[in-house]
Design an enzyme around this catalytic site. Structure first.
Site, PDB file in Angstrom:
ATOM      1  N   CYS A  99       0.690   4.736   6.899  1.00 32.89           N
ATOM      2  CA  CYS A  99       0.065   4.581   8.222  1.00 32.89           C
ATOM      3  C   CYS A  99       1.029   3.817   9.143  1.00 32.89           C
ATOM      4  CB  CYS A  99      -1.249   3.813   8.081  1.00 32.89           C
ATOM      5  SG  CYS A  99      -2.304   4.493   6.776  1.00 32.89           S
TER       6      CYS A  99
ATOM      7  N   CYS B 142     -19.154   2.871   8.641  1.00 32.46           N
ATOM      8  CA  CYS B 142     -18.404   2.164   9.682  1.00 32.46           C
ATOM      9  C   CYS B 142     -17.131   2.967   9.883  1.00 32.46           C
ATOM     10  CB  CYS B 142     -18.093   0.741   9.224  1.00 32.46           C
ATOM     11  SG  CYS B 142     -16.997  -0.131  10.380  1.00 32.46           S
TER      12      CYS B 142
ATOM     13  N   CYS C 117       0.842  -1.200   0.000  1.00 41.02           N
ATOM     14  CA  CYS C 117       0.000   0.000   0.000  1.00 41.02           C
ATOM     15  C   CYS C 117       0.877   1.250   0.000  1.00 41.02           C
ATOM     16  CB  CYS C 117      -0.915  -0.008   1.220  1.00 41.02           C
ATOM     17  SG  CYS C 117      -1.996   1.432   1.280  1.00 41.02           S
TER      18      CYS C 117
ATOM     19  N   CYS D 221       0.479   0.151  10.275  1.00 43.09           N
ATOM     20  CA  CYS D 221      -0.032  -0.857   9.343  1.00 43.09           C
ATOM     21  C   CYS D 221       1.035  -1.750   8.706  1.00 43.09           C
ATOM     22  CB  CYS D 221      -0.851  -0.183   8.253  1.00 43.09           C
ATOM     23  SG  CYS D 221      -1.691  -1.420   7.224  1.00 43.09           S
TER      24      CYS D 221
ATOM     25  N   ARG E 134     -17.779  -2.099  17.911  1.00 42.44           N
ATOM     26  CA  ARG E 134     -17.091  -3.359  17.606  1.00 42.44           C
ATOM     27  C   ARG E 134     -15.759  -3.459  18.348  1.00 42.44           C
ATOM     28  NH1 ARG E 134     -20.336  -5.201  13.367  1.00 42.44           N
ATOM     29  NH2 ARG E 134     -21.251  -3.496  12.187  1.00 42.44           N
TER      30      ARG E 134
ATOM     31  N   CYS F 189     -16.724  -8.524   5.624  1.00 43.20           N
ATOM     32  CA  CYS F 189     -15.993  -7.284   5.320  1.00 43.20           C
ATOM     33  C   CYS F 189     -14.778  -7.574   4.461  1.00 43.20           C
ATOM     34  CB  CYS F 189     -15.496  -6.621   6.596  1.00 43.20           C
ATOM     35  SG  CYS F 189     -16.756  -6.431   7.831  1.00 43.20           S
TER      36      CYS F 189
ATOM     37  N   CYS G 119     -19.585  -5.393   3.603  1.00 47.80           N
ATOM     38  CA  CYS G 119     -18.852  -4.183   3.967  1.00 47.80           C
ATOM     39  C   CYS G 119     -17.542  -4.195   3.183  1.00 47.80           C
ATOM     40  CB  CYS G 119     -18.576  -4.180   5.468  1.00 47.80           C
ATOM     41  SG  CYS G 119     -17.556  -2.796   6.022  1.00 47.80           S
TER      42      CYS G 119
HETATM   43  N1  SAM Z   1      -6.631   0.716   3.153  1.00 48.96           N
HETATM   44  C1  SAM Z   1      -7.909   0.905   3.715  1.00 48.96           C
HETATM   45  C2  SAM Z   1      -7.933   2.028   4.734  1.00 48.96           C
HETATM   46  O1  SAM Z   1      -6.921   2.352   5.309  1.00 48.96           O
HETATM   47  O2  SAM Z   1      -8.999   2.580   4.922  1.00 48.96           O
HETATM   48  C3  SAM Z   1      -8.488  -0.334   4.345  1.00 48.96           C
HETATM   49  C4  SAM Z   1      -7.675  -1.323   5.127  1.00 48.96           C
HETATM   50  S1  SAM Z   1      -7.020  -0.778   6.698  1.00 48.96           S
HETATM   51  C5  SAM Z   1      -6.066  -2.176   7.125  1.00 48.96           C
HETATM   52  C6  SAM Z   1      -8.410  -0.758   7.821  1.00 48.96           C
HETATM   53  C7  SAM Z   1      -8.161  -0.305   9.228  1.00 48.96           C
HETATM   54  O3  SAM Z   1      -7.482  -1.299   9.967  1.00 48.96           O
HETATM   55  C8  SAM Z   1      -7.309   0.935   9.443  1.00 48.96           C
HETATM   56  O4  SAM Z   1      -8.026   2.110   9.263  1.00 48.96           O
HETATM   57  C9  SAM Z   1      -6.872   0.788  10.901  1.00 48.96           C
HETATM   58  O5  SAM Z   1      -7.778   1.478  11.738  1.00 48.96           O
HETATM   59  C10 SAM Z   1      -6.948  -0.710  11.143  1.00 48.96           C
HETATM   60  N2  SAM Z   1      -5.606  -1.272  11.389  1.00 48.96           N
HETATM   61  C11 SAM Z   1      -4.649  -1.493  10.472  1.00 48.96           C
HETATM   62  N3  SAM Z   1      -3.534  -2.006  11.039  1.00 48.96           N
HETATM   63  C12 SAM Z   1      -3.797  -2.111  12.356  1.00 48.96           C
HETATM   64  C13 SAM Z   1      -3.037  -2.570  13.480  1.00 48.96           C
HETATM   65  N4  SAM Z   1      -1.786  -2.984  13.352  1.00 48.96           N
HETATM   66  N5  SAM Z   1      -3.617  -2.548  14.692  1.00 48.96           N
HETATM   67  C14 SAM Z   1      -4.900  -2.119  14.827  1.00 48.96           C
HETATM   68  N6  SAM Z   1      -5.654  -1.667  13.805  1.00 48.96           N
HETATM   69  C15 SAM Z   1      -5.120  -1.666  12.590  1.00 48.96           C
HETATM   70 FE1  SF4 Z   2      -2.806   1.210   3.398  1.00 45.14          FE
HETATM   71 FE2  SF4 Z   2      -2.714   0.042   5.765  1.00 45.14          FE
HETATM   72 FE3  SF4 Z   2      -2.987   2.667   5.619  1.00 45.14          FE
HETATM   73 FE4  SF4 Z   2      -5.041   1.083   4.837  1.00 45.14          FE
HETATM   74  S1  SF4 Z   2      -4.202   1.290   6.898  1.00 45.14           S
HETATM   75  S2  SF4 Z   2      -4.248   2.895   3.791  1.00 45.14           S
HETATM   76  S3  SF4 Z   2      -3.877  -0.670   3.992  1.00 45.14           S
HETATM   77  S4  SF4 Z   2      -1.207   1.484   4.917  1.00 45.14           S
END
Ligand code: SAM
Ligand code: SF4
Ligand code: DTB
Length: 333
Positions: free
Chosen positions: A70, A202, A66, A73, A274, A110, A142
């Protein structure tokens, strides 16, 4: 026998409000634990069946690589993590997973894609087919696909999408410490597109990323001042993943998770709260307290998107011990 109600139900305001302030939420969050839980329980019982928990199943339909940064992530291309990137998966894999999810008691399916934003073309068309397919299986559908234009949100609505997950993650103030490749306003814009398309929202966040209590309350204020409230509010505890900038964060204190959930329940009375990521690190007792605090949904299955989650057997045992029943399939709103 008569009992005196010292701090009782008269303190509880049942109305759905959209004018919550950070200070007010912080005051609730700081209540003595029994008062906080009592208040959360009272609100919860007014709006929900306290004996029911919605089971949802997650599936990563496009994993890793990606472009966003973040800090939490494991799917970000900016960090060297154990995640192996995978391109968009086939429709039949999604349908098989959706059928299995339904058979094991989930009512919502989802699909998550590690995209910054949706691009028009064959891949988006394939996701629209997945949405139609999941709806045909008889589940709520979702998606979480990153940023959406109004037109894309409208096409997802037309395909029958029930909900779109797009988290605000933290406070507007702390956001740039966690993500630099997009802004809070970018997030809010997509949420407006989802709402305008008639898809339910959500939207939640993560605790344990080094934020202050004030940031957690500012996240709840950002959610609870939306009109209408997001129908679904995932509260995640950071799952620290090796290679990400937040890999060394100390674990979230379970009592803090309970306080966050209780405060969310009070501020967002009608929303499904949730208990999301981080559950694998919580004891059964801590999860039980989260349910008492007003959490009424969990992700089922051994994996979230890429990180571990308590498996089906473990959850069945816990729900049985607590006398909680999975929410039955119901027609989506
Ligand atoms: N890329 C899309 C986005 O960011 O909206 C969808 C996938 S992203 C993995 C969905 C959510 O997962 C993120 O907004 C974050 O809140 C949560 N998330 C991701 N990595 C995480 C982690 N290591 N611990 C807890 N929540 C996490
Ligand atoms: Fe990409 Fe992870 Fe950020 Fe979603 S949370 S935008 S998958 S880096
Ligand atoms: C949300 O707030 N939590 C779920 C769902 N929305 C998509 C995902 C959590 C992902 C945790 C990290 C992972 O497994 O990759």
């Amino acid at each position: 026998m008569s009992t005196t109600l010292i701090r009782g139900v008269q303190d509880v305001d049942f109305a759905i409000r959209h004018d919550w302030t950070v200070d007010e939420l912080a005051e609730i969050h700081a209540l003595p634990f029994p008062d906080l839980l009592y208040r959360a329980q009272t609100v919860h019982r007014q709006f929900h069946d306290p004996g029911k928990v919605q089971l949802c199943t997650l599936l990563s339909i496009k994993t890793g690589a990606c472009p966003e940064d973040c800090a939490y992530c494991p799917q970000s291309a900016h960090y060297d993590t154990p995640v192996t990137p995978e391109k968009l998966i086939d429709l039949d894999k999604v349908l098989t997973a959706a059928q299995a999810a339904r058979a094991s008691g989930s009512t919502r399916f989802c699909m998550g894609a590690a995209w910054r934003e949706v691009r028009e073309g064959a891949q988006f068309d394939q996701v629209l087919d997945m949405v139609r397919g999941v709806r045909e299986v008889g589940l709520e559908a979702c998606c979480t696909l990153g940023m959406l234009t109004q037109e894309q949100a409208d096409r997802l609505a037309e395909a029958g999408l029930t909900a779109y997950n797009h988290n605000l993650d933290t406070s507007p103030e702390y956001y740039s410490h966690i993500i630099t490749t997009r802004t809070y306003e970018d997030r809010l814009r997509t949420l407006r597109h989802v709402r305008r398309a008639g898809i339910t929202v959500c939207c939640g966040g993560i605790i344990g990323m080094g934020e202050l209590l004030e940031d957690r309350m500012a996240l709840l204020a950002a959610l609870s001042t939306q009109e209408p409230h997001p129908e679904s509010v995932p509260i995640n505890a950071l799952v620290p993943v090796e290679g990400t900038p937040l890999a060394e964060q100390p674990p979230v204190d379970p009592i803090e998770m309970v306080r966050m959930i209780a405060t969310a329940r009070i501020a967002l009375p009608a929303s499904i709260v949730r208990l999301s990521a981080g559950r694998a690190a919580l004891s059964e007792e801590a999860q039980a307290l989260c349910f008492l605090a007003g959490a009424n949904s969990i992700f089922a299955g051994e994996k979230l998107l890429t990180t571990p989650n308590p498996g089906e057997d473990h959850d069945q045992r816990l729900l049985t011990k607590l006398g909680l029943k999975p929410l039955d399939l119901h027609p989506s709103p």
